[in-house]
Scaffold this active site. Sequence first.
Site, PDB file in Angstrom:
ATOM      1  N   CYS A  80       0.837  -1.200   0.000  1.00 24.07           N
ATOM      2  CA  CYS A  80       0.000   0.000   0.000  1.00 24.07           C
ATOM      3  C   CYS A  80       0.879   1.259   0.000  1.00 24.07           C
ATOM      4  O   CYS A  80       1.521   1.561  -0.988  1.00 24.07           O
ATOM      5  CB  CYS A  80      -0.987  -0.033   1.162  1.00 24.07           C
ATOM      6  SG  CYS A  80      -2.328   1.174   1.007  1.00 24.07           S
ATOM      7  N   HIS A 190      -3.786  -4.960   0.167  1.00 28.88           N
ATOM      8  CA  HIS A 190      -3.278  -5.450   1.448  1.00 28.88           C
ATOM      9  C   HIS A 190      -3.321  -6.977   1.454  1.00 28.88           C
ATOM     10  O   HIS A 190      -4.387  -7.560   1.660  1.00 28.88           O
ATOM     11  CB  HIS A 190      -4.119  -4.912   2.607  1.00 28.88           C
ATOM     12  CG  HIS A 190      -3.849  -3.486   2.941  1.00 28.88           C
ATOM     13  ND1 HIS A 190      -2.891  -3.104   3.847  1.00 28.88           N
ATOM     14  CD2 HIS A 190      -4.398  -2.342   2.467  1.00 28.88           C
ATOM     15  CE1 HIS A 190      -2.861  -1.783   3.939  1.00 28.88           C
ATOM     16  NE2 HIS A 190      -3.765  -1.294   3.108  1.00 28.88           N
ATOM     17  N   GLU A 192      -2.295  -8.991   3.707  1.00 32.75           N
ATOM     18  CA  GLU A 192      -2.628  -9.492   5.042  1.00 32.75           C
ATOM     19  C   GLU A 192      -4.118  -9.401   5.337  1.00 32.75           C
ATOM     20  O   GLU A 192      -4.600  -9.993   6.306  1.00 32.75           O
ATOM     21  CB  GLU A 192      -1.828  -8.737   6.111  1.00 32.75           C
ATOM     22  CG  GLU A 192      -2.320  -7.340   6.450  1.00 32.75           C
ATOM     23  CD  GLU A 192      -1.897  -6.263   5.460  1.00 32.75           C
ATOM     24  OE1 GLU A 192      -2.069  -5.074   5.781  1.00 32.75           O
ATOM     25  OE2 GLU A 192      -1.401  -6.605   4.367  1.00 32.75           O
TER      26      GLU A 192
END
Length: 369
Positions: A80, A190, A192
């Site tokens: 990001c 993202h 994660e």
Amino acid sequence: MVLYLLDYGAGNVQSLANTLKKLGHEFEWISSPADFHKATSLIFPGVGAFGSAIDGLISRGLYEPLREYIASGKPYFGICIGMQVLFRSSLESSSSKGLGIIPSDIGLFSNADKSVPHMGWNSVEFLDPEEKAHEGLRPDASYYFVHSFRAAYEWDRPEVAQWAHSTTQYGREIFLATVRKGNVFACQFHPEKSGQAGLRVLDAWLRESESERASSPPSPRVARLPKPNDGFTKRVIACMDVRSNDDGDLVVTKGDQYDVRERTTANGVQAEAAGAVRNLGKPVALAARIDRDGTGLGYDLELISLVRRSVRIPVVASSGAGRKEHFVEVFEKTGVEAALAAGIFHRREVSIQEVKEALAAAKINVRTA
């Protein structure tokens, strides 16, 4: 491998740390400029704003050491903001100077044909479909994005296009989803927060040898025009309406009444009202007509369409869903980004999976897994 994570002070990076632990990868935190010399691989889990990231790096004496680390040829993975700082500058903070690794600038999404921010799940498309080293990415998977600023895909500028690894389309705009060249790999989404699809990306990069991570060839230049439809998925939201009963318990008001602090699901996971919905800190409009709530007559399409036309932020339709067809109808006729329901899910009249299957059958982008 000696893996380090760079936290410039924004906080909210623990989710990535937890993900790496889940995948079985050990790491240390960059706490001083000297730590860059110890690192043989580095992840920058950027969250927050461009200007804050640059200011945080400078104030901690990490800006130049980070530039030197990347220039040294050791593997770098940016996420990001960790990708955006590689560019020269950003409209988000025009006074802040990026690292300048990629000779281009970050711009703002247009809201002429879509909501901003770009918040939700979208797909990626590779520049070279024959390439084998996709860093765990899959064109049939969806990844979680949340951003208002983007790096446009400039295929006509060779010095920029050579960094492009994959692109994503949002509305009519095509932007860089991932960049990859030499020792640098970075993604706008993202990983994660992208479920199994995101875990594959992180794990694939970390399981490569460091020599492989440090020698990625540039991608080919490919002219890419917007497709009729982007890959942005619609979302189905299960809502939990809660009130206090005479005993002081927090109970769900639709379907079976139960204390949400004690109810467990079939797999033993506790259902906690406080954690059921997470506000990601981005603006969202809720279009709901309360006197239609619980009727099962369908969403108020006129009201929701009015809200959708009046704002340029993501809109969640609410109140009135009674059948899976109502979800298809509200997405097809209003263009909202998400639709919310409560009673039909709590009473098990229809499942979320059945709704998603109906949406997929109607050719509406949705994550079915």
